[in-house]
Design an enzyme around this catalytic site. Structure first.
Site, PDB file in Angstrom:
ATOM      1  N   THR A  37      20.193 -57.379  -9.624  1.00 43.48           N
ATOM      2  CA  THR A  37      20.406 -58.619 -10.365  1.00 43.48           C
ATOM      3  C   THR A  37      21.458 -59.488  -9.684  1.00 43.48           C
ATOM      4  OG1 THR A  37      19.832 -57.519 -12.434  1.00 43.48           O
ATOM      5  CG2 THR A  37      21.066 -59.577 -12.612  1.00 43.48           C
ATOM      6  N   HIS A  40      20.246 -61.733  -7.086  1.00 38.05           N
ATOM      7  CA  HIS A  40      19.663 -62.960  -7.638  1.00 38.05           C
ATOM      8  C   HIS A  40      20.742 -64.006  -7.929  1.00 38.05           C
ATOM      9  CE1 HIS A  40      15.685 -61.341  -7.749  1.00 38.05           C
ATOM     10  NE2 HIS A  40      16.023 -60.369  -8.578  1.00 38.05           N
TER      11      HIS A  40
END
Length: 92
Positions: A37, A40
């Protein structure tokens, strides 16, 4: 310091016990990891609207100093730091 910017390594001051509020501790980080994550965050596909952000939320370490309201017996204890959910009352 934000999406689509190159990662940087920065030197920051090491906190001391005099920097602590009564309910805070200092943790010497011994290991930290990036999760997918966070990649990202770095590439801009997930934007929390917060910058700068420190990547590496999966950190473990040892308590090295405690505020006046924290038992001194906590010094030396191994801990895990999870910064996604804060207490919403401290300065961090």
């Amino acid at each position: 310091h934000g999406p689509n910017e190159a990662l940087t390594l920065e030197t920051i001051p090491i906190p001391t016990s005099s920097d602590l509020s009564p309910n805070e501790v200092i943790i010497r980080v011994e290991a930290s990891a990036l999760c997918h994550t966070e990649l990202h965050f770095a590439d801009g596909t997930l934007n929390l609207g917060v910058a700068p952000i420190t990547l590496g939320h999966e950190a473990v370490g040892v308590i090295t100093a405690v505020g006046s309201d924290v038992p001194p017996s906590r010094i030396g204890q191994r801990v895990i730091n999870y910064y996604y959910v804060g207490c919403t009352t401290c300065r961090w």
